[in-house]
Design a protein around this motif. Structure first.
Motif, PDB file in Angstrom:
ATOM      1  N   ASP A   1      35.972  45.394  -3.893  1.00 56.05           N
ATOM      2  CA  ASP A   1      35.143  44.643  -2.958  1.00 56.05           C
ATOM      3  C   ASP A   1      33.932  45.442  -2.490  1.00 56.05           C
ATOM      4  O   ASP A   1      33.358  45.137  -1.458  1.00 56.05           O
ATOM      5  CB  ASP A   1      35.983  44.229  -1.742  1.00 56.05           C
ATOM      6  CG  ASP A   1      35.524  42.900  -1.189  1.00 56.05           C
ATOM      7  OD1 ASP A   1      34.749  42.219  -1.883  1.00 56.05           O
ATOM      8  OD2 ASP A   1      35.926  42.552  -0.078  1.00 56.05           O
ATOM      9  N   GLY A   2      33.575  46.465  -3.222  1.00 54.54           N
ATOM     10  CA  GLY A   2      32.419  47.257  -2.794  1.00 54.54           C
ATOM     11  C   GLY A   2      31.530  47.689  -3.950  1.00 54.54           C
ATOM     12  O   GLY A   2      30.729  48.605  -3.821  1.00 54.54           O
ATOM     13  N   GLY A   3      31.695  47.056  -5.108  1.00 56.89           N
ATOM     14  CA  GLY A   3      30.843  47.397  -6.240  1.00 56.89           C
ATOM     15  C   GLY A   3      31.249  48.671  -6.947  1.00 56.89           C
ATOM     16  O   GLY A   3      30.448  49.293  -7.618  1.00 56.89           O
ATOM     17  N   GLU A   4      32.509  49.070  -6.815  1.00 48.62           N
ATOM     18  CA  GLU A   4      32.922  50.334  -7.416  1.00 48.62           C
ATOM     19  C   GLU A   4      33.840  50.171  -8.621  1.00 48.62           C
ATOM     20  O   GLU A   4      34.059  51.128  -9.354  1.00 48.62           O
ATOM     21  CB  GLU A   4      33.630  51.192  -6.365  1.00 48.62           C
ATOM     22  CG  GLU A   4      32.696  51.626  -5.252  1.00 48.62           C
ATOM     23  CD  GLU A   4      33.424  52.312  -4.113  1.00 48.62           C
ATOM     24  OE1 GLU A   4      34.400  53.014  -4.396  1.00 48.62           O
ATOM     25  OE2 GLU A   4      33.027  52.125  -2.953  1.00 48.62           O
TER      26      GLU A   4
ATOM     27  N   ALA B   1      31.134  51.485 -18.553  1.00 46.79           N
ATOM     28  CA  ALA B   1      31.217  52.633 -17.639  1.00 46.79           C
ATOM     29  C   ALA B   1      31.509  52.215 -16.204  1.00 46.79           C
ATOM     30  O   ALA B   1      32.126  52.959 -15.451  1.00 46.79           O
ATOM     31  CB  ALA B   1      29.919  53.443 -17.698  1.00 46.79           C
ATOM     32  N   GLY B   2      31.090  51.026 -15.802  1.00 50.27           N
ATOM     33  CA  GLY B   2      31.291  50.607 -14.418  1.00 50.27           C
ATOM     34  C   GLY B   2      32.587  49.842 -14.210  1.00 50.27           C
ATOM     35  O   GLY B   2      32.818  49.303 -13.130  1.00 50.27           O
TER      36      GLY B   2
ATOM     37  N   THR C   1      33.108  41.495 -12.626  1.00 50.14           N
ATOM     38  CA  THR C   1      31.956  41.359 -13.522  1.00 50.14           C
ATOM     39  C   THR C   1      31.885  39.953 -14.133  1.00 50.14           C
ATOM     40  O   THR C   1      32.866  39.460 -14.682  1.00 50.14           O
ATOM     41  CB  THR C   1      32.038  42.407 -14.657  1.00 50.14           C
ATOM     42  OG1 THR C   1      32.167  43.694 -14.065  1.00 50.14           O
ATOM     43  CG2 THR C   1      30.794  42.350 -15.540  1.00 50.14           C
TER      44      THR C   1
ATOM     45  N   GLN D   1      38.837  40.054  -7.481  1.00 52.77           N
ATOM     46  CA  GLN D   1      38.323  40.781  -6.323  1.00 52.77           C
ATOM     47  C   GLN D   1      39.091  42.098  -6.264  1.00 52.77           C
ATOM     48  O   GLN D   1      40.277  42.107  -5.955  1.00 52.77           O
ATOM     49  CB  GLN D   1      38.562  39.974  -5.051  1.00 52.77           C
ATOM     50  CG  GLN D   1      38.061  40.662  -3.809  1.00 52.77           C
ATOM     51  CD  GLN D   1      38.058  39.705  -2.617  1.00 52.77           C
ATOM     52  OE1 GLN D   1      38.629  38.619  -2.671  1.00 52.77           O
ATOM     53  NE2 GLN D   1      37.416  40.110  -1.556  1.00 52.77           N
TER      54      GLN D   1
ATOM     55  N   SER E   1      28.725  41.859  -5.289  1.00 50.76           N
ATOM     56  CA  SER E   1      27.513  42.405  -4.676  1.00 50.76           C
ATOM     57  C   SER E   1      26.323  41.490  -4.935  1.00 50.76           C
ATOM     58  O   SER E   1      25.185  41.954  -4.967  1.00 50.76           O
ATOM     59  CB  SER E   1      27.212  43.799  -5.234  1.00 50.76           C
ATOM     60  OG  SER E   1      28.346  44.618  -5.159  1.00 50.76           O
TER      61      SER E   1
ATOM     62  N   PRO F   1      27.699  45.408   0.089  1.00 45.33           N
ATOM     63  CA  PRO F   1      28.979  46.038   0.439  1.00 45.33           C
ATOM     64  C   PRO F   1      28.954  46.652   1.847  1.00 45.33           C
ATOM     65  O   PRO F   1      29.962  46.611   2.558  1.00 45.33           O
ATOM     66  CB  PRO F   1      29.147  47.129  -0.633  1.00 45.33           C
ATOM     67  CG  PRO F   1      28.347  46.638  -1.783  1.00 45.33           C
ATOM     68  CD  PRO F   1      27.169  45.923  -1.182  1.00 45.33           C
TER      69      PRO F   1
ATOM     70  N   ILE G   1      29.458  56.913 -13.225  1.00 48.86           N
ATOM     71  CA  ILE G   1      29.089  55.976 -12.159  1.00 48.86           C
ATOM     72  C   ILE G   1      28.727  56.575 -10.804  1.00 48.86           C
ATOM     73  O   ILE G   1      28.110  55.897 -10.005  1.00 48.86           O
ATOM     74  CB  ILE G   1      30.217  54.936 -11.901  1.00 48.86           C
ATOM     75  CG1 ILE G   1      31.562  55.621 -11.760  1.00 48.86           C
ATOM     76  CG2 ILE G   1      30.249  53.905 -13.000  1.00 48.86           C
ATOM     77  CD1 ILE G   1      32.694  54.639 -11.486  1.00 48.86           C
TER      78      ILE G   1
ATOM     79  N   LEU H   1      36.612  49.948 -14.025  1.00 43.71           N
ATOM     80  CA  LEU H   1      37.775  50.829 -13.930  1.00 43.71           C
ATOM     81  C   LEU H   1      39.041  50.081 -14.345  1.00 43.71           C
ATOM     82  O   LEU H   1      39.198  48.902 -14.047  1.00 43.71           O
ATOM     83  CB  LEU H   1      37.941  51.341 -12.493  1.00 43.71           C
ATOM     84  CG  LEU H   1      36.749  52.066 -11.890  1.00 43.71           C
ATOM     85  CD1 LEU H   1      37.134  52.675 -10.547  1.00 43.71           C
ATOM     86  CD2 LEU H   1      36.219  53.141 -12.811  1.00 43.71           C
TER      87      LEU H   1
ATOM     88  N   SER I   1      29.402  53.300 -22.702  1.00 39.99           N
ATOM     89  CA  SER I   1      28.349  53.153 -21.683  1.00 39.99           C
ATOM     90  C   SER I   1      28.397  51.772 -21.040  1.00 39.99           C
ATOM     91  O   SER I   1      28.261  51.630 -19.828  1.00 39.99           O
ATOM     92  CB  SER I   1      26.964  53.357 -22.301  1.00 39.99           C
ATOM     93  OG  SER I   1      26.839  54.654 -22.780  1.00 39.99           O
ATOM     94  N   ALA I   2      28.600  50.746 -21.866  1.00 38.45           N
ATOM     95  CA  ALA I   2      28.588  49.373 -21.346  1.00 38.45           C
ATOM     96  C   ALA I   2      29.765  49.119 -20.413  1.00 38.45           C
ATOM     97  O   ALA I   2      29.672  48.292 -19.506  1.00 38.45           O
ATOM     98  CB  ALA I   2      28.598  48.376 -22.502  1.00 38.45           C
TER      99      ALA I   2
ATOM    100  N   PRO J   1      25.751  41.347 -17.725  1.00 37.36           N
ATOM    101  CA  PRO J   1      26.879  41.630 -16.831  1.00 37.36           C
ATOM    102  C   PRO J   1      26.399  42.041 -15.432  1.00 37.36           C
ATOM    103  O   PRO J   1      25.537  42.905 -15.304  1.00 37.36           O
ATOM    104  CB  PRO J   1      27.606  42.799 -17.516  1.00 37.36           C
ATOM    105  CG  PRO J   1      27.152  42.766 -18.935  1.00 37.36           C
ATOM    106  CD  PRO J   1      25.753  42.243 -18.907  1.00 37.36           C
ATOM    107  N   ARG J   2      26.961  41.398 -14.419  1.00 35.97           N
ATOM    108  CA  ARG J   2      26.594  41.698 -13.031  1.00 35.97           C
ATOM    109  C   ARG J   2      27.847  41.634 -12.166  1.00 35.97           C
ATOM    110  O   ARG J   2      28.832  40.999 -12.526  1.00 35.97           O
ATOM    111  CB  ARG J   2      25.575  40.662 -12.527  1.00 35.97           C
ATOM    112  CG  ARG J   2      24.210  40.756 -13.193  1.00 35.97           C
ATOM    113  CD  ARG J   2      23.307  41.718 -12.470  1.00 35.97           C
ATOM    114  NE  ARG J   2      23.141  41.304 -11.097  1.00 35.97           N
ATOM    115  CZ  ARG J   2      22.183  40.455 -10.671  1.00 35.97           C
ATOM    116  NH1 ARG J   2      21.323  39.954 -11.514  1.00 35.97           N
ATOM    117  NH2 ARG J   2      22.103  40.135  -9.394  1.00 35.97           N
ATOM    118  N   LEU J   3      27.777  42.278 -10.986  1.00 35.17           N
ATOM    119  CA  LEU J   3      28.919  42.310 -10.084  1.00 35.17           C
ATOM    120  C   LEU J   3      28.857  41.135  -9.118  1.00 35.17           C
ATOM    121  O   LEU J   3      27.947  41.049  -8.286  1.00 35.17           O
ATOM    122  CB  LEU J   3      28.928  43.623  -9.301  1.00 35.17           C
ATOM    123  CG  LEU J   3      29.049  44.885 -10.157  1.00 35.17           C
ATOM    124  CD1 LEU J   3      28.857  46.128  -9.307  1.00 35.17           C
ATOM    125  CD2 LEU J   3      30.393  44.916 -10.866  1.00 35.17           C
TER     126      LEU J   3
END
Lengths: 325, 155
Positions: B42-45, B131-132, B50, B39, B62, A38, A230, B134, B128-129, B57-59
């Motif tokens: 675009d910054g892993g937030e 959590a990333g 995913t 997309q 990134s 990023p 996070i 939004l 938890s799973a 699960p991965r981004l």
């Protein structure tokens, strides 16, 4: 924004990676990529050659030796957080690894990447448009520090969660360079400078950490953040203590997120050999206040971050002390 | 510069020339037309991108495409079989786990990764799973209920 052009190299040994780095001055290592990619996309980092460390099997070990735990720098944070032996014997390390970002980050991010994490600042981790509109800052393309206007140095904050845990655990870092490997105490891996926060030379590679066995100690890591699931730490505290009867035999406290490097809280030696009473807790609070000199690098009030770090240190220490009874 | 990349995409082996600097997200969306993977920040937030890499699960935003050479990549397009949406997708449909839909592919893939590892997760494990990931409509309660239904918890 699209990805700038670069050449991708994928070495399979640490020695090859170091040789590739030495041969390409404008190269950068990438491990999990959750921080660097990023940042490249946002124009914070430039590199014409990217050296992907993801294919180096020798960097992904977790080995319990006779006197220390050895972990390869390429080990994923999710692996460390989920390792039963690390969870029970090095709780602070497992808790710190688990406290990093969300599950998809931890599945990719590595131990070495978290230790080398770029420093962060509300004036730096922004789009090119935002930074240009603000006339940049000294960390990239500009002049002066926006956080401390009269300062000659950059105050971007180190925000890795694992480093304070490793400081509290008295770990050493293994570094490989063109002339062989060297070992240093983890505290010596960092510098109090937001632009040059690592003492790692450009041609060196962090290959692993060595953590002395700490059976008989109790350890923990905790952080405060905006979103509990996070975010980066507004302040993070790691504590390692050893209790003998009613006296404190050993105590180490380290913090992150509150300065340009993770650092040990000083002045705790006088507490050794005494009970952890109210006077001792007051000293812990006062000494952590000195270490946690947070600057305005986040949107959250500085006074909150400076105030919450000592409270965390007191709470965790008290909890560990009682648990060790 | 382009280089040959071989990997499994939704159960099918592919080999083609892919730019060395391509992110997995760009390769999936622009190279393969698999635009189900979104997309977002675009910054892993945000988690909208995913995907599953070897069931995890991965981004995709990134992850460099070449760094997953030889691995199994699954996107939301791979969940349905023979034209039938999966049990998880049906649960999102029936429990109204989708509002605007933008976060849904990422939510589905994060939940799919969880259910493969842990077919009967508790509410905390689901939280938890995910959590990333939004949800800009903030429809989290219905999303969590949808995963619970897919996991066999009586609605």
């Amino acid at each position: 924004m699209s990805m700038p052009d670069f050449q991708l190299l994928r070495p399979t040994t640490a020695a090859d990676a170091v040789a590739m780095r030495a041969a390409n001055a404008a190269s950068r290592y990438v491990a999990g990529g959750t921080d660097l990619l990023p940042n490249i996309r946002r124009g914070l980092v430039e590199a014409s050659v990217i050296i992907d460390l993801g294919n180096i099997a020798e960097l992904t070990h977790i080995e319990f030796g006779s006197d220390a735990l050895h972990i390869g720098a390429g080990t994923r944070l999710a692996t460390i957080a989920g390792d039963a032996a690390i969870r029970s014997r090095f709780a602070a390390l497992a808790q710190a690894a688990e406290a990093v970002a969300g599950p998809t980050h931890r599945a990719a991010a590595t131990l070495g990447g978290n230790l080398c994490l770029d420093t962060r600042c509300v004036y730096y981790n922004q789009s090119e448009f935002w930074r240009e509109s603000n006339d940049y800052c000294m960390k990239l393309k500009g002049e002066g520090c926006r956080v401390a206007k009269k300062s000659k140095r950059c105050y971007a904050a180190f925000s890795g969660d694992v480093a304070p845990a490793l400081i509290a655990l008295d770990a050493e870092i293994e570094i490989l360079g063109p002339n062989g490997s060297r070992r240093i105490a983890i505290a010596d891996f960092y510098r109090d400078d937001g632009m040059a926060w690592l003492t790692l030379a450009p041609d060196e590679l962090l290959t692993g950490v060595h953590i002395p066995l700490c059976d008989g100690w109790t350890t923990a890591y905790e952080k405060v953040r905006v979103r509990g699931a996070i975010d980066f730490p507004l302040a993070g505290i790691a504590v390692a203590l050893k209790r003998k009867g009613d006296t404190l035999e050993e105590l180490r406290i380290a913090c992150t997120g509150v300065s340009s490097r993770p650092l040990a809280v000083e002045g705790l030696d006088e507490l050794k050999g005494k009970p952890l009473d109210a006077a001792a807790l007051a000293i812990i609070v006062a000494q952590t206040e000195i270490a946690a000199g947070a600057m305005r690098t986040t949107l959250v009030e500085v006074l909150y971050r400076r105030g919450v770090a000592p409270v965390l240190a007191r709470r965790i220490t008290e909890r560990l002390w009682n648990a060790a009874a | 510069m382009k280089r040959i990349l071989g990997l499994w995409i939704n159960g099918r082996w592919r080999e083609e020339a892919v730019a060395e600097n391509a992110l997995l997200l760009d390769y999936l969306r622009d190279g393969l037309g698999l635009t189900g993977t979104k997309q977002g920040c675009d910054g892993g937030e945000c988690g909208a991108c995913t995907v599953l890499i070897d069931d995890q699960p991965r981004l995709a935003c990134s992850t460099l495409a070449h760094s997953v050479a030889g691995r199994r990549v699954e996107t939301v397009e791979g969940l349905a079989t023979e034209g039938n949406i999966s049990r998880l997708q049906r649960a999102f449909h029936e429990k109204l786990g989708t509002q605007c839909g933008f976060c849904t592919p990422g939510m589905l893939m994060a939940a799919e990764g969880l259910l493969r590892k842990n077919p009967h997760p508790g509410r905390d494990e689901i939280r938890s799973a995910l959590a990333g990931n939004l949800c800009r409509c903030t429809g989290y309660v219905k999303i969590i209920e949808s995963v619970e239904v897919a996991a066999g918890v009586p609605a």
